[in-house]
Design an enzyme around this catalytic site. Structure first.
Site, PDB file in Angstrom:
ATOM      1  N   GLY A  95       0.426  -1.405  -0.209  1.00 21.90           N
ATOM      2  CA  GLY A  95       0.337  -0.471   0.125  1.00 21.90           C
ATOM      3  C   GLY A  95       0.810   1.656  -0.163  1.00 21.90           C
ATOM      4  N   TYR A 159       9.704   9.880  -2.976  1.00 27.25           N
ATOM      5  CA  TYR A 159       9.233   8.177  -3.479  1.00 27.25           C
ATOM      6  C   TYR A 159      10.107   6.775  -2.890  1.00 27.25           C
ATOM      7  CZ  TYR A 159       7.717   4.041  -4.835  1.00 27.25           C
ATOM      8  OH  TYR A 159       7.645   2.203  -5.396  1.00 27.25           O
TER       9      TYR A 159
HETATM   10  C1  15L Z   1       8.704   1.446  -8.633  1.00 23.28           C
HETATM   11  O1  15L Z   1       9.151   1.697  -7.845  1.00 23.28           O
HETATM   12  C2  15L Z   1       7.508   1.837  -9.232  1.00 23.28           C
HETATM   13  O2  15L Z   1       6.437   1.106  -8.420  1.00 23.28           O
HETATM   14  C3  15L Z   1       7.033   1.272 -10.713  1.00 23.28           C
HETATM   15  O3  15L Z   1       6.123   1.716 -10.631  1.00 23.28           O
HETATM   16  C4  15L Z   1       8.172   1.539 -11.327  1.00 23.28           C
HETATM   17  O4  15L Z   1       7.947   2.787 -11.971  1.00 23.28           O
HETATM   18  C5  15L Z   1       9.147   0.955 -11.137  1.00 23.28           C
HETATM   19  O5  15L Z   1       9.860   1.230  -9.819  1.00 23.28           O
HETATM   20  C6  15L Z   1      10.890   1.417 -12.481  1.00 23.28           C
HETATM   21  O6  15L Z   1      11.681   1.816 -11.913  1.00 23.28           O
HETATM   22  O7  15L Z   1      10.826   1.157 -13.220  1.00 23.28           O
END
Ligand code: 15L
Length: 287
Positions: A95, A159
């Site tokens: 989540g 993030y």
């Molecule tokens: C992630 O952490 C994302 O949740 C996913 O959407 C992708 O963008 C992935 O990384 C990525 O690095 O390709």
């Protein structure tokens, strides 16, 4: 019902398992983020290894399939998350927001929310969490480097920072309270790799399932950090330090390479997207 060993033991009578062969059955598992991209993939697959799968999200979860409990809950609501973990044997915590956003968006869902999950695990005695971390915890390493999970974090945005916090939280809850976690630094988990970066970072859905089942079923994990990638010939990540969880990927980006290179014949080597492991995430913001 419960198949996880007591904290601090290392049973030798339980074989390591993989997704394809596991006979391991859990009682009640909780899947957060069940309405998201990976949540939708894992939902039916996890149901096969537990008596009851409790699914949660703030987005629409549809109706409960046989053996499912549907429990919508915002992760930033502590009381709601407390109730969510009641009677749960292990949590697969997907989540939160899954791409780069302003800090004010990331904070409640990923930082406060993950704290609530661990606090609820402590209160209810949940013994193991599989935490969906991300390769963006180390996104500012270069694509010319090979790293393993023991190297310092280098997040590529808010993030990535929130996932770094989640990994540190997991370490703390292991050291202080004996709650085990496998932090999965998921690469790019999509049906197939669609650009050159993903030739290195791709994690097939079947390997994602294998990884989660390994993380749930390895006898002892303490806090283990593992990169979530398929058996890609081109890679920046060395998973040797996490071999003890028994994850053995069976898919490879090699079968998609010709198609990807035909679609994307040229890469500008000066573009940050092609320099850093985090790809496009390193250029997001400021917000
Ligand atoms: C992630 O952490 C994302 O949740 C996913 O959407 C992708 O963008 C992935 O990384 C990525 O690095 O390709």
């Amino acid at each position: 019902m419960p198949t996880l060993p007591p904290h601090g033991t290392n049973p030798t009578d339980r074989p390591m398992t993989t997704a394809a062969t596991t006979t391991l059955r859990f009682g009640r598992l909780l899947l957060t983020g069940a309405a998201g991209g990976l949540g939708k993939v894992l939902r039916p697959r996890l149901k096969a290894c537990c008596d009851i799968l409790r699914v949660s999200d703030i987005a629409d979860l549809g109706t409960a399939a046989p053996g499912e409990e549907v429990r919508p809950a915002p992760l930033q609501d502590k009381a709601a998350v407390m109730a969510l973990l009641e009677g749960v044997e292990a949590v697969i915590h997907l989540g939160g927001v899954s791409t780069e956003h302003a800090f004010e968006v990331v904070l409640p869902a990923n930082i406060v929310g993950t704290y609530h999950v661990y606090e609820a695990a402590r209160v209810h005695g949940t013994r193991r969490i599989v935490f969906a971390s991300s390769n963006h915890v180390t996104g500012f390493y270069k694509q010319s480097e090979t790293i393993d999970a023991t190297q310092p974090q280098r997040p590529d945005g808010y993030y990535g920072l929130s996932k770094a916090f989640g990994e540190n939280l997991a370490q703390f809850y292991w050291d202080r309270y004996g709650i085990e976690t496998v932090s999965l630094r998921i690469g790019s988990s999509f049906p197939e790799p669609t650009d050159r970066r993903m030739l290195a970072s791709w994690l097939s859905y079947d390997d994602m399932e294998r990884l989660v089942i390994a993380a749930l079923s390895a006898p002892v994990v303490e806090h283990t950090v593992v990169y979530g990638m398929s058996d890609n010939p081109l890679t920046w990540w060395d998973n040797t330090p996490a071999r003890h969880i028994g994850y053995r990927p069976q898919d490879s980006s090699a079968t998609h390479r010709a198609g990807v290179e035909a679609r994307q014949p040229h890469v500008d080597p000066k573009n940050p997207v092609a320099i850093y492991q985090g790809g496009g995430f390193v250029t997001k913001g400021p917000f």
